[in-house]
Design an enzyme around this catalytic site. Structure first.
Site, PDB file in Angstrom:
ATOM      1  N   HIS A  99      40.901  26.129  11.062  1.00  0.00           N
ATOM      2  CA  HIS A  99      41.214  24.791  11.557  1.00  0.00           C
ATOM      3  C   HIS A  99      42.700  24.465  11.482  1.00  0.00           C
ATOM      4  O   HIS A  99      43.158  23.546  12.166  1.00  0.00           O
ATOM      5  CB  HIS A  99      40.408  23.749  10.776  1.00  0.00           C
ATOM      6  CG  HIS A  99      38.940  23.808  11.054  1.00  0.00           C
ATOM      7  ND1 HIS A  99      38.301  22.903  11.876  1.00  0.00           N
ATOM      8  CD2 HIS A  99      37.986  24.677  10.649  1.00  0.00           C
ATOM      9  CE1 HIS A  99      37.015  23.205  11.944  1.00  0.00           C
ATOM     10  NE2 HIS A  99      36.792  24.280  11.215  1.00  0.00           N
ATOM     11  N   ASP A 105      50.790  20.909  12.654  1.00  0.00           N
ATOM     12  CA  ASP A 105      49.369  20.569  12.585  1.00  0.00           C
ATOM     13  C   ASP A 105      48.594  21.475  13.523  1.00  0.00           C
ATOM     14  O   ASP A 105      49.029  21.709  14.665  1.00  0.00           O
ATOM     15  CB  ASP A 105      49.145  19.109  12.976  1.00  0.00           C
ATOM     16  CG  ASP A 105      48.020  18.450  12.200  1.00  0.00           C
ATOM     17  OD1 ASP A 105      47.143  19.178  11.704  1.00  0.00           O
ATOM     18  OD2 ASP A 105      48.018  17.212  12.079  1.00  0.00           O
TER      19      ASP A 105
END
Length: 458
Positions: free
Chosen positions: A159, A366
């Site tokens: 992720h 991110d």
């Protein structure tokens, strides 16, 4: 030995939290939102930690799923979770925004805990079951599980970002982590470059010969690909259409003095760029480009990893800067920054999204950033603007946002001002395009595409 579950998710945390009344409640967060419906649909199992050290509950059913808790001692929480996972792997995979810490005993605990997860999964998986392993805390599990249960079809999804080759090479035990991932049939990442980095490392570290999107290892084919994660768009849109949520948004604007609202919603993490965001906002106030009479920043900082020194220090720095800005530019009853160090419910967040003129999402790094997508999904009125870091996975999909380099204060200031100055027509044009993208790429589609690709392996 094999069990009865033909579909199993393996993640660091179970999809539930213990409530004060002793009952279990579904956890918030992107992974649970994304995967819970799939496990329930398959009447499958979920292997994970409860989030608290010590005694381990017996396996139990919850909302159509079978949950298999994995226990961690206090020492393992310190070494496996807060140590190797969050003080070594996390910062290094986020471009070493903070200096990673390397300790041998942390790596040993990480190995021990990953083995425990693999053993628990092997016990409950039916013959030829599909197992989906998630995220950076469990990078060794695929190979360990393959060793125990070669009959299984194993997928792994990361992720967070996967680092450039030269950063990954700094990791002690780097080859072990790479071999761990190669236990999967399909290794998924948020972005194509991450998959390319992974395949390149198999050549550099292990002497393998990757071809296009796959590599042969131990007589098996391992495929690597990009599967950008998304959100439950329908759920967010339903919240945004709720009359009480809309009323809450109007009340919030009134309470803030009917000023234009800049909004940040982040975990309090050094990768999220909160300090840089505050610096840009403070400079805009100091220059007179923005006025406390006209603009207010609401920053929600969800508590995170409170026992980790780096996070404690970050909180002190952020709160000191908020105090400085409010002391220098505020008035009685009118603060330029409203800082909330607390978690908020989904409905409260959607009300904030509806109240915000500008959503500022400016991480230094991110993997995706689902807050950006939630804001877009919530704006069923096709108003509002999004300032988005170039260094998020979401930037590749939401090109109509005002993209900025958060490391460059001047560029961040430019993006904020441009977003505030956008006309209603410009806002609608940009938001309409971003909403079309988000609605076409939902979390259901993400999961379906990953699992379809996994089914096609072998």
């Amino acid at each position: 030995m094999s069990g009865e579950y033909e579909f199993i998710v393996v993640a660091n945390r179970l999809p539930v939290d213990a409530a004060e009344d002793g009952e279990w409640r579904r956890s918030p967060g992107g992974l649970v939102t994304a995967v819970h419906p799939i496990v329930r649909q398959h009447k499958g199992a979920w292997v994970g930690w409860t989030g608290a050290p010590g005694e381990v509950p017996e396996p139990f059913g919850f909302d159509g799923m079978f949950l298999r808790p994995v226990g961690l001692s206090d020492d393992e929480v310190d070494r496996y979770y807060e140590g190797q996972s969050n003080a070594t792997i996390w910062p290094l995979f986020h471009d070493a925004v903070e200096q990673p810490v390397h300790q041998r005993e942390w790596r040993e605990a990480y190995h021990t805990v990953n083995r425990r997860f693999a053993d628990a999964t092997a016990e409950f998986a039916a013959p030829d079951a599909t197992v989906w392993v998630h995220d950076y805390q469990l990078m060794l599990v695929p190979a360990m599980l393959r060793e125990r249960r070669p009959d299984l079809r194993i997928g792994y999804f990361l992720h967070i970002p996967f680092p450039p080759v030269e950063l990954f090479m700094q990791l002690p035990g780097r080859a072990d982590l790479l071999r761990g991932l190669l236990g999967a049939d399909l290794v998924g990442f948020q972005r194509p470059l991450a998959a390319q980095n992974f395949l390149q490392l198999t050549r550099l570290l292990l002497g393998l010969d990757p071809k296009e999107d796959r590599v042969e290892v131990d007589g098996r084919t391992v495929t690597a690909g990009a599967f950008p994660i998304s959100i439950d768009v329908a759920e967010i849109e339903a919240e945004a259409a709720d009359t009480e949520v809309q009323a809450q948004a109007r009340r919030l604007r009134q309470e803030l003095g009917d000023r234009r609202v800049l909004l940040g919603v982040d975990r309090l993490d050094y990768t999220k760029g909160i300090e840089q965001r505050l610096a840009a906002y403070g400079e805009l106030l100091a220059e007179g480009s923005l006025s406390n009479d006209d603009v207010v920043l609401v920053q929600v900082a969800t508590p995170s990893r409170l026992r980790v020194t780096q996070y404690q220090q970050l909180r002190e720095r952020v709160e000191r800067e908020v105090g400085r800005i409010n002391g220098e530019f505020g008035e009685v009853g009118k603060a330029p920054v409203h800082y909330l160090f607390q978690s908020r419910s989904r409905a409260e967040l959607v009300a904030m999204y509806l109240a915000a003129d500008v959503m500022v999402v400016s991480p230094l790094r991110d993997g995706m950033n689902l807050v950006a997508k939630e804001y877009v999904a919530a704006r069923i009125d096709e108003r509002g603007t999004l300032v988005l870091s170039e260094f998020t996975g979401a930037a590749a999909e939401l090109g109509e946002a005002f993209l900025v380099n958060p490391h460059d204060v001047e560029d961040a200031k430019r993006g904020i001002c441009a977003a505030l100055d956008a006309s209603p027509d410009q806002q609608a044009t940009r938001m309409r395009a971003m909403r079309a993208t988000v609605r076409a790429h939902t979390v259901d589609r993400w999961a379906r595409e990953f699992l379809d690709a996994l089914s096609a392996t072998g």
